[in-house]
Scaffold this motif. Sequence first.
Motif, mmCIF file in Angstrom:
data_model
loop_
_atom_site.group_PDB
_atom_site.id
_atom_site.type_symbol
_atom_site.label_atom_id
_atom_site.label_comp_id
_atom_site.label_asym_id
_atom_site.label_seq_id
_atom_site.Cartn_x
_atom_site.Cartn_y
_atom_site.Cartn_z
ATOM 1 N N ALA A 317 0.857 -1.188 0.000
ATOM 2 C CA ALA A 317 0.000 0.000 0.000
ATOM 3 C C ALA A 317 0.889 1.231 0.000
ATOM 4 C CB ALA A 317 -0.927 0.000 1.200
ATOM 5 N N ARG A 318 0.296 2.352 -0.418
ATOM 6 C CA ARG A 318 1.080 3.590 -0.478
ATOM 7 C C ARG A 318 0.177 4.783 -0.174
ATOM 8 N NH1 ARG A 318 2.089 3.768 -7.065
ATOM 9 N NH2 ARG A 318 -0.105 4.221 -7.676
ATOM 10 N N ASN A 319 0.846 5.849 0.303
ATOM 11 C CA ASN A 319 0.197 7.136 0.555
ATOM 12 C C ASN A 319 -0.982 7.006 1.530
ATOM 13 O OD1 ASN A 319 1.978 8.270 -1.323
ATOM 14 N ND2 ASN A 319 0.538 7.934 -3.017
ATOM 15 N N LEU A 320 -0.808 6.189 2.560
ATOM 16 C CA LEU A 320 -1.842 6.096 3.576
ATOM 17 C C LEU A 320 -1.863 7.373 4.416
ATOM 18 C CD1 LEU A 320 -1.385 2.419 4.833
ATOM 19 C CD2 LEU A 320 -2.975 3.291 3.115
ATOM 20 N N PRO A 321 -3.006 7.760 4.965
ATOM 21 C CA PRO A 321 -3.073 8.996 5.762
ATOM 22 C C PRO A 321 -2.346 8.838 7.085
ATOM 23 C CG PRO A 321 -5.161 7.847 5.848
ATOM 24 C CD PRO A 321 -4.326 7.116 4.827
ATOM 25 N N LYS A 322 -1.929 9.951 7.635
ATOM 26 C CA LYS A 322 -1.235 9.959 8.915
ATOM 27 C C LYS A 322 -2.251 9.770 10.031
ATOM 28 C CE LYS A 322 2.158 13.224 7.070
ATOM 29 N NZ LYS A 322 2.777 14.576 7.225
ATOM 30 N N MET A 323 -2.143 8.677 10.715
ATOM 31 C CA MET A 323 -3.075 8.385 11.795
ATOM 32 C C MET A 323 -2.567 8.874 13.145
ATOM 33 S SD MET A 323 -5.357 7.072 9.971
ATOM 34 C CE MET A 323 -6.499 6.631 11.256
ATOM 35 N N ASP A 324 -1.297 9.209 13.257
ATOM 36 C CA ASP A 324 -0.732 9.720 14.501
ATOM 37 C C ASP A 324 -0.097 11.076 14.231
ATOM 38 O OD1 ASP A 324 -1.459 7.361 15.756
ATOM 39 O OD2 ASP A 324 0.454 6.406 15.263
ATOM 40 N N VAL A 325 0.140 11.799 15.321
ATOM 41 C CA VAL A 325 0.768 13.110 15.181
ATOM 42 C C VAL A 325 2.198 12.986 14.673
ATOM 43 C CG1 VAL A 325 1.331 15.236 16.429
ATOM 44 C CG2 VAL A 325 -0.710 13.953 17.028
ATOM 45 N N THR A 326 2.812 11.851 14.915
ATOM 46 C CA THR A 326 4.177 11.646 14.427
ATOM 47 C C THR A 326 4.229 11.493 12.912
ATOM 48 O OG1 THR A 326 3.886 9.284 14.825
ATOM 49 C CG2 THR A 326 4.880 10.577 16.575
ATOM 50 N N GLY A 327 3.082 11.425 12.248
ATOM 51 C CA GLY A 327 3.053 11.281 10.797
ATOM 52 C C GLY A 327 3.156 9.841 10.342
ATOM 53 N N ALA A 419 -11.895 -13.393 -17.139
ATOM 54 C CA ALA A 419 -11.612 -13.725 -18.538
ATOM 55 C C ALA A 419 -10.304 -14.479 -18.716
ATOM 56 C CB ALA A 419 -11.589 -12.453 -19.385
ATOM 57 N N ALA A 420 -9.374 -14.362 -17.752
ATOM 58 C CA ALA A 420 -8.067 -15.023 -17.867
ATOM 59 C C ALA A 420 -7.826 -15.871 -16.630
ATOM 60 C CB ALA A 420 -6.961 -13.991 -18.051
ATOM 61 N N PRO A 421 -8.437 -17.063 -16.540
ATOM 62 C CA PRO A 421 -8.222 -17.906 -15.361
ATOM 63 C C PRO A 421 -6.786 -18.423 -15.300
ATOM 64 C CG PRO A 421 -9.489 -19.077 -17.020
ATOM 65 C CD PRO A 421 -9.359 -17.667 -17.515
ATOM 66 N N ARG A 422 -6.397 -18.797 -14.072
ATOM 67 C CA ARG A 422 -5.068 -19.347 -13.763
ATOM 68 C C ARG A 422 -3.941 -18.364 -14.068
ATOM 69 N NH1 ARG A 422 -8.067 -23.129 -16.150
ATOM 70 N NH2 ARG A 422 -7.170 -22.644 -18.186
ATOM 71 N N ARG A 423 -4.252 -17.070 -14.079
ATOM 72 C CA ARG A 423 -3.215 -16.043 -14.279
ATOM 73 C C ARG A 423 -3.282 -15.046 -13.135
ATOM 74 N NH1 ARG A 423 -3.478 -13.072 -19.843
ATOM 75 N NH2 ARG A 423 -1.924 -11.883 -18.670
ATOM 76 N N GLN A 424 -2.100 -14.628 -12.647
ATOM 77 C CA GLN A 424 -2.014 -13.621 -11.606
ATOM 78 C C GLN A 424 -2.090 -12.232 -12.252
ATOM 79 O OE1 GLN A 424 -1.886 -13.631 -8.339
ATOM 80 N NE2 GLN A 424 -1.595 -15.787 -7.821
ATOM 81 N N ILE A 425 -3.116 -11.466 -11.911
ATOM 82 C CA ILE A 425 -3.311 -10.132 -12.479
ATOM 83 C C ILE A 425 -3.350 -9.151 -11.312
ATOM 84 C CG2 ILE A 425 -4.824 -8.663 -13.829
ATOM 85 C CD1 ILE A 425 -5.846 -11.129 -15.244
ATOM 86 N N ALA A 426 -2.450 -8.169 -11.332
ATOM 87 C CA ALA A 426 -2.324 -7.191 -10.249
ATOM 88 C C ALA A 426 -2.740 -5.812 -10.747
ATOM 89 C CB ALA A 426 -0.895 -7.150 -9.723
ATOM 90 N N ASP A 427 -3.245 -5.009 -9.797
ATOM 91 C CA ASP A 427 -3.665 -3.649 -10.151
ATOM 92 C C ASP A 427 -3.750 -2.817 -8.876
ATOM 93 O OD1 ASP A 427 -4.446 -1.454 -11.519
ATOM 94 O OD2 ASP A 427 -6.347 -2.262 -12.256
ATOM 95 N N TRP A 428 -3.561 -1.474 -9.050
ATOM 96 C CA TRP A 428 -3.680 -0.524 -7.951
ATOM 97 C C TRP A 428 -5.146 -0.089 -7.818
ATOM 98 C CZ3 TRP A 428 -0.120 0.699 -4.374
ATOM 99 C CH2 TRP A 428 1.217 0.430 -4.657
ATOM 100 N N HIS A 429 -5.592 0.091 -6.581
ATOM 101 C CA HIS A 429 -6.964 0.526 -6.320
ATOM 102 C C HIS A 429 -6.934 1.581 -5.214
ATOM 103 C CE1 HIS A 429 -8.646 -2.730 -8.740
ATOM 104 N NE2 HIS A 429 -7.768 -3.529 -8.155
ATOM 105 N N LYS A 430 -7.728 2.620 -5.386
ATOM 106 C CA LYS A 430 -7.825 3.666 -4.369
ATOM 107 C C LYS A 430 -8.823 3.236 -3.276
ATOM 108 C CE LYS A 430 -6.670 7.672 -7.232
ATOM 109 N NZ LYS A 430 -7.105 9.025 -7.690
ATOM 110 N N LEU A 431 -8.438 3.544 -2.056
ATOM 111 C CA LEU A 431 -9.302 3.232 -0.916
ATOM 112 C C LEU A 431 -10.404 4.280 -0.791
ATOM 113 C CD1 LEU A 431 -6.594 2.191 1.694
ATOM 114 C CD2 LEU A 431 -8.039 0.695 0.318
ATOM 115 N N LYS A 432 -11.576 3.849 -0.386
ATOM 116 C CA LYS A 432 -12.710 4.736 -0.225
ATOM 117 C C LYS A 432 -13.129 4.740 1.252
ATOM 118 C CE LYS A 432 -14.381 3.873 -4.926
ATOM 119 N NZ LYS A 432 -15.524 3.430 -5.751
ATOM 120 N N GLU A 433 -14.000 5.694 1.560
ATOM 121 C CA GLU A 433 -14.474 5.843 2.930
ATOM 122 C C GLU A 433 -15.485 4.743 3.294
ATOM 123 O OE1 GLU A 433 -16.540 9.266 5.771
ATOM 124 O OE2 GLU A 433 -16.112 9.634 3.660
#
Length: 433
Positions: A317-327, A419-433
């Motif tokens: 994961a990347r660019n997660l929000p700062k949950m603590d004051v330390t960032g 559509a493409a069984p038995r294949r590893q397919i990766a992708d980025w997804h944005k998190l929602k509220e």
Amino acid sequence: MKILAPRDGPDIAPIESAGEWHSATFWILVLGAAAVVASIIAAFGCWVARRRAALAHKLGGKRGPDKALVFQPPRRATAVRSPGSATHYLRKSPSPTATAPQPVASPPQPQPPNNPPSGANSPHTPTAPEPAPLSKELADANATEKPKPIEPEPATDGKLGDLHFKLRYENEKSALVVSVVSCQGLPGREPTGPDPYVKLQLLPDKQHKVKTRVVRKTRCPVYDEDFTFYGIAPHQLSAITLHFVVLSFDRYSRDEIIGEVVSPLSTLQLHSGEAMALCREIQPRSLKMRSVGRGEVLVSLCWQPAAARLTVVLLKARNLPKMDVTGLADPYVKMYLLYNGQRIAKKKTHVKKRTLNPVFNESFVFEVPAAPNVTLDHVSLELLVLDWDRVTKNEVIGRLELGAEGAGSARHHWREVQAAPRRQIADWHKLKE
């Protein structure tokens, strides 16, 4: 010389008479045995009587089948007072230890005039009885009853209230004492008010975490609780930041976060032994997520229709929000497999401490329910990214739902996996509220 002839038969010698002695001994033994038997019977009778008395006392004096009936004179019948009479028909029983009140002479009532004026009640007109005075006990209870504190109405300008606390540093013990006093003007998200409590931790170490008790149904809770943190040198005070989180307790679901207060000690001048009273406005915690977003996750999927298995690899994961004051944050991911909208399996990753770009690289296998034609049309995958917390319930950072009924990149990724069984397919997804 004369020879005597021997006598025939045994020699019989006379025996002394003992009849009188035998008779006296016999009667003495008989009388003694009778006395012993009588004493045994008397002792047994006494024991039986005591047992009956003890049993009757244990039963509380209840009448047994052989106890005579006690005559009780008939009670004198008394007339029942009407509720409309001058004397109150429901009156509290006086206390047996209270002193009897002195009788007060009633003032003479004036006689009604012979000719009442027009508009006045005639003697034959029924009048409503005057309310009877309360008894002495009820009057004392009403006089000593404490009035309820009136809480201020919830603010309508978007404010979340104020937090009152005190600080004190003790040089001799190298200890910092934080007193959580109260909260004022909390928002009323429920008709009867929230169930607030305060969580406190020292930053940036996040090792000292404490929380107050829960105060029920109030917008102005009063705590007056002291928390002492030992092992803090005077030169370390400037690097410490107090992080307060105000929450509302929920027994059946996740506790709701009302807001937070951040107070760095670098801007304060703490003197040894002197308490400093502070008041800070509670700030919303969700503003930082709305401004910077909730981040993205990289997920790889592989569908195996022959084995009815769905393999999910959570990469990072990347660019997660700062949950603590330390960032920083302590993120981990929880996954649910849904079949026809119902959760049938769940998995979760390990917690990655103090990072906003965690790398997981963890693989999970879900068994899809077998059907005549096994497909992913009725299957979906739900991902929750959470921030781990040692004291309170973990807070949700963002959500992601992958399935045929999804939208955007999530729906496109799901169709590509179908559509493409038995294949590893990766992708980025944005998190929602």
